[in-house]
Design a protein around this motif. Structure first.
Motif, mmCIF file in Angstrom:
data_model
loop_
_atom_site.group_PDB
_atom_site.id
_atom_site.type_symbol
_atom_site.label_atom_id
_atom_site.label_comp_id
_atom_site.label_asym_id
_atom_site.label_seq_id
_atom_site.Cartn_x
_atom_site.Cartn_y
_atom_site.Cartn_z
ATOM 1 N N GLY A 45 0.862 -1.184 0.000
ATOM 2 C CA GLY A 45 0.000 0.000 0.000
ATOM 3 C C GLY A 45 0.893 1.226 0.000
ATOM 4 O O GLY A 45 1.747 1.371 0.875
ATOM 5 N N PHE A 46 0.725 2.090 -0.992
ATOM 6 C CA PHE A 46 1.593 3.261 -1.097
ATOM 7 C C PHE A 46 0.754 4.532 -1.126
ATOM 8 O O PHE A 46 -0.108 4.713 -1.982
ATOM 9 C CB PHE A 46 2.438 3.166 -2.375
ATOM 10 C CG PHE A 46 3.415 4.307 -2.531
ATOM 11 C CD1 PHE A 46 4.653 4.268 -1.916
ATOM 12 C CD2 PHE A 46 3.089 5.425 -3.280
ATOM 13 C CE1 PHE A 46 5.552 5.315 -2.039
ATOM 14 C CE2 PHE A 46 3.981 6.488 -3.413
ATOM 15 C CZ PHE A 46 5.219 6.431 -2.792
ATOM 16 N N SER A 47 1.003 5.431 -0.179
ATOM 17 C CA SER A 47 0.281 6.699 -0.174
ATOM 18 C C SER A 47 1.210 7.830 -0.615
ATOM 19 O O SER A 47 2.172 8.172 0.080
ATOM 20 C CB SER A 47 -0.284 6.973 1.226
ATOM 21 O OG SER A 47 -0.771 8.299 1.279
ATOM 22 N N GLN A 48 0.883 8.400 -1.758
ATOM 23 C CA GLN A 48 1.693 9.462 -2.361
ATOM 24 C C GLN A 48 1.190 10.834 -1.900
ATOM 25 O O GLN A 48 0.008 10.991 -1.580
ATOM 26 C CB GLN A 48 1.608 9.325 -3.890
ATOM 27 C CG GLN A 48 2.395 10.322 -4.699
ATOM 28 C CD GLN A 48 3.895 10.300 -4.420
ATOM 29 O OE1 GLN A 48 4.323 10.689 -3.336
ATOM 30 N NE2 GLN A 48 4.682 9.867 -5.392
ATOM 31 N N VAL A 49 2.078 11.827 -1.902
ATOM 32 C CA VAL A 49 1.709 13.192 -1.504
ATOM 33 C C VAL A 49 0.632 13.773 -2.411
ATOM 34 O O VAL A 49 -0.389 14.293 -1.952
ATOM 35 C CB VAL A 49 2.953 14.120 -1.564
ATOM 36 C CG1 VAL A 49 2.552 15.576 -1.353
ATOM 37 C CG2 VAL A 49 3.993 13.705 -0.546
ATOM 38 N N GLY A 50 0.866 13.700 -3.722
ATOM 39 C CA GLY A 50 -0.048 14.302 -4.699
ATOM 40 C C GLY A 50 0.621 14.351 -6.049
ATOM 41 O O GLY A 50 1.342 13.412 -6.416
#
Ligand code: GYE
Length: 331
Positions: A45-50
């Motif tokens: 699971g990867f959460s990127q800034v934007g």
């Protein structure tokens, strides 16, 4: 704040093969395979800034392509610059029982609670690109990314050299990255630490440009109106510098000559402006973290010990060096 030792990873490692294709990308909330599913595929699971900058776009591509070529099932979530979205995404990853969570923190503070939840669920967390300020380093397995203080220092050192032997005051305006983000805090402090040695350097205005071209341009317009005598612009990334160049040109001044410009990142558009002498110096910050990240994901999943800190190797560019590097630049 974070322990700073460990492995400096050779630049060559960053260039490992990347396979095109984007089937690996998925929304955090979209269900799908859980880590405990039937196959042996690792789920990340990867959460990127934007998508605020050229750096960020290149980083996202690197993560997606490397996951695909490493055979890792990537659940990709875009936080659109908001910490609350990142916290939500991390909680979703925990509910889905992914094997590993990686994220690039929008800001440095406020991660204790959600990371404790991941730890209690036995899901290893990897900080990618940006640090957090929580003193509890057991909340994550490793932090992979650049040394932003060092980047700020390199920017300051170039300036000190550029004005060596001159005694006139040097008026600097600064475009900061997004408030509270590690690269904004550290690029500011590293730069300040170096230039404070000589009182002729004066930061006459310093404001956030949110790491975007639009805000970089708008804030530079206000600087140009409020500051009668600007010698230097220090922008925490290329995009803000590129926006500022538009504002400087619109004000009838010559970027790189009337106002010297230093930026950080070295993405293609920045390097092009540097090669045209519109920017004078760029400190490199590599976004190609994907291959190293996937390697660490596999090790974290396998329970292997991994270094607490993996520092990206990077360089700096003058206009001449930019001309040479541009033809083979990947991002
Ligand atoms: O320099 C900037 C981006 O965290 C290193 O974020 C990254 C920074 C990068 O938006 O362009």
């Amino acid at each position: 704040m974070l322990r700073r030792l460990s492995l400096a990873v050779a630049g060559g490692l960053l260039l490992t093969s990347a396979v095109a294709g984007c089937g690996a990308s998925d929304e955090a909330g979209s269900g799908g395979n859980s880590g405990g599913g039937g196959d042996d595929k690792i789920t990340l699971g990867f959460s990127q800034v934007g998508a605020e900058s050229g750096w960020r776009t290149a980083n996202t591509k690197s993560v997606q392509e490397s996951a695909a070529s490493a055979g890792i099932d990537l659940k990709f979530s875009d936080a659109q610059g908001k910490q609350e979205n990142q916290i939500k995404a991390i909680r979703n990853f925990i509910t889905q029982r992914v094997d590993v969570i990686a994220f690039s923190p929008v800001v440095e503070s406020g991660w204790g609670t959600v990371l404790k939840e991941a730890k209690d669920a036995n899901i290893p967390v990897i900080l990618t690109d940006r640090a957090i300020d929580d003193p509890d380093t057991t909340l994550y397995k490793t932090f992979i990314g650049s040394d932003f203080v060092e980047e700020g220092k390199k920017a300051g050192q170039w300036l000190v050299k550029e004005y060596e032997g001159k005694s006139d005051p040097v008026n600097i305006v600064e475009l900061q990255g997004s408030p509270g983000a590690a690269p904004a805090n550290d690029r500011k402090s590293g730069f300040a630490e170096v230039i404070k040695a000589d009182p002729k350097f004066k930061v006459v205005a310093s404001q956030t440009g949110q790491f975007t071209r639009t805000d970089g341009k708008a804030v530079m317009e206000t600087f140009l109106k409020s500051q009668p005598d600007i010698d230097v612009l220090y922008a925490h990334n290329d995009d803000m510098g590129l926006g500022a160049i538009e504002a400087i040109e619109a004000a009838g001044k010559k970027p790189g000559t009337d106002i010297k410009i230093i930026t950080v990142d070295a993405v293609k558009d920045g390097m092009t402006a540097l090669s045209e002498n519109k920017i004078n110096f760029i400190v490199e910050c590599s976004p190609l973290l994907g291959p190293q990240l996937m390697d660490l994901v596999k090790k974290a999943k396998g329970g292997e010990t991994i270094p607490q800190r993996v520092i990206t190797k990077e360089t700096t560019f003058t206009p001449e060096q930019a001309k040479e590097a541009l033809p083979s630049r990947q991002y």
